[in-house]
Design an enzyme around this catalytic site. Structure first.
Site, PDB file in Angstrom:
ATOM      1  N   ARG A  75      -2.976  -9.793   4.734  1.00 20.44           N
ATOM      2  CA  ARG A  75      -3.491 -10.478   3.061  1.00 20.44           C
ATOM      3  C   ARG A  75      -3.004  -9.979   2.367  1.00 20.44           C
ATOM      4  NH1 ARG A  75      -6.120  -7.453  -0.869  1.00 20.44           N
ATOM      5  NH2 ARG A  75      -7.638  -7.660  -1.691  1.00 20.44           N
TER       6      ARG A  75
ATOM      7  N   LYS B  91       0.934  -1.166  -0.169  1.00 15.75           N
ATOM      8  CA  LYS B  91      -0.315   0.371  -0.051  1.00 15.75           C
ATOM      9  C   LYS B  91       0.446   1.378   0.450  1.00 15.75           C
ATOM     10  CE  LYS B  91      -3.888  -1.602   0.796  1.00 15.75           C
ATOM     11  NZ  LYS B  91      -5.304  -2.270   1.835  1.00 15.75           N
TER      12      LYS B  91
HETATM   13  N1  HH2 Z   1      -7.706  -3.879   0.585  1.00 13.94           N
HETATM   14  C1  HH2 Z   1      -7.944  -4.244  -0.815  1.00 13.94           C
HETATM   15  C2  HH2 Z   1      -8.590  -4.632  -1.331  1.00 13.94           C
HETATM   16  N2  HH2 Z   1      -9.604  -5.480  -0.256  1.00 13.94           N
HETATM   17  N3  HH2 Z   1     -10.099  -5.920   2.020  1.00 13.94           N
HETATM   18  C3  HH2 Z   1      -9.870  -6.596   3.091  1.00 13.94           C
HETATM   19  N4  HH2 Z   1     -10.529  -7.452   4.118  1.00 13.94           N
HETATM   20  N5  HH2 Z   1      -8.728  -5.541   3.708  1.00 13.94           N
HETATM   21  C4  HH2 Z   1      -7.785  -5.099   2.603  1.00 13.94           C
HETATM   22  O1  HH2 Z   1      -7.092  -4.095   3.311  1.00 13.94           O
HETATM   23  C5  HH2 Z   1      -7.855  -4.539   1.337  1.00 13.94           C
HETATM   24  C6  HH2 Z   1      -8.982  -5.235   0.535  1.00 13.94           C
HETATM   25  C7  HH2 Z   1      -6.962  -3.152  -1.707  1.00 13.94           C
HETATM   26  O2  HH2 Z   1      -5.913  -4.041  -2.405  1.00 13.94           O
HETATM   27  P1  HH2 Z   1      -5.948  -4.702  -3.459  1.00 13.94           P
HETATM   28  O3  HH2 Z   1      -6.743  -5.886  -3.754  1.00 13.94           O
HETATM   29  O4  HH2 Z   1      -4.495  -5.314  -4.199  1.00 13.94           O
HETATM   30  O5  HH2 Z   1      -5.811  -3.808  -4.856  1.00 13.94           O
HETATM   31  P2  HH2 Z   1      -7.150  -3.103  -5.349  1.00 13.94           P
HETATM   32  O6  HH2 Z   1      -8.579  -2.956  -4.252  1.00 13.94           O
HETATM   33  O7  HH2 Z   1      -7.052  -1.974  -6.280  1.00 13.94           O
HETATM   34  O8  HH2 Z   1      -8.006  -4.019  -5.947  1.00 13.94           O
END
Ligand code: HH2
Length: 272
Positions: A253, A217
């Protein structure tokens, strides 16, 4: 009935991230082709992930939502290919998407809106007996990073999660299937994010396992000196994940499974 979430995911467990999206903040496009997403998920399992979190909608700062049809078009072929082979979570806020994902063998629903976006999602989770993650977010992805403000970020996040936990249980979701998540980067400054991890004990005190997602992040990139960073490095991600584990996180995660599994295995050995 599935075993309690803390039995299924002992501390520390790694959740691998597989975004079947063109625009996720760190792996957008990498897994948009279903065969690439399936290969990534299999690799993550082999590297020690307890589960992979499959998502068809980016929630990065500034992101616009996508329709349930589009989300399903992205994730359903991936879940179908993984069924029975790789444990899967569905990263969605939509009941329709969750319902189909659970039919395709997903065992976990990861809802970044903590059941606030779709009034039918709680019932879908309750009926299926799936595991559930309730995450804190201030605002919505399109605007959440404009000027996030709190009196005391940790007590406000704790109060929110307690209220959403009560709401989920009232809607019929078994409490022992639920974990909570401070929502790193969702309507928070760099300082807010690190304070939440520093004081994670105030969230584990709610009595449920805590999931932390800080992997790659932008707060990590900003911490390392780039005020315009959109992502953070793997090494910084691992450092933050180990610190979160030491303060009580159960599920981490992450995008880089091998590095996190190795680091967390070493960290856990210290406590064994
Ligand atoms: N962060 C993201 C997405 N889903 N779910 C939970 N429970 N906790 C988190 O911190 C979280 C999440 C964002 O990361 P990422 O999936 O890599 O990116 P994007 O939302 O751009 O697909």
């Amino acid at each position: 009935m599935r075993p309690p979430i803390e039995q299924r995911f002992p501390r520390p467990s790694v959740m691998g991230v597989v975004n079947v999206t063109p625009d996720s903040f760190s792996d957008g496009g990498v897994n948009l082709d279903p065969s690439d997403a399936v290969a990534s998920a299999r690799r993550m399992l082999a590297q020690g992930a307890a589960i992979v979190d499959v998502g068809g909608e980016s929630t990065r700062p500034g992101a616009e939502g996508v329709s349930a049809d589009e989300e399903l078009r992205r994730v359903a072929p991936v879940l179908a290919a993984l069924e029975g082979e790789v444990p899967a979570s569905i990263d969605t806020s939509k009941a329709e998407v969750a319902r189909r994902a659970l039919e395709l063998g997903a065992e976990f629903v990861n809802d970044v809106t903590a059941l606030r976006a779709d009034p039918e999602l709680a019932g879908v989770v309750a009926d299926s007996g799936a595991y559930l993650c309730l995450m804190h977010m201030q605002g919505e992805p399109r605007t959440m990073q404009r000027d996030p403000r709190y009196g005391d970020v940790v007590s406000e996040v704790a109060a929110f999660l307690e209220e959403r936990l009560d709401a989920a249980v009232a809607a019929g979701v078994a409490e022992n299937q639920i974990c909570l998540d401070p929502g790193i980067g969702f309507g928070k400054t760099v300082e807010h994010n690190f304070e939440l991890i520093r004081r994670l004990g105030e969230l584990t005190a709610l009595g449920r396992p805590v999931l932390v997602g800080i992997s790659r992040k932008s707060s990590l990139g900003k911490l390392l000196g780039d005020p315009d960073a959109k992502t953070g490095t793997v090494a910084a991600s691992v450092g933050a994940a180990v610190a979160a584990y030491e303060r009580g996180a159960t599920i981490l995660r992450v995008h880089d499974v091998r590095e996190h599994v190795e680091a967390l295995t070493a960290a856990r050995a210290v406590y064994a």
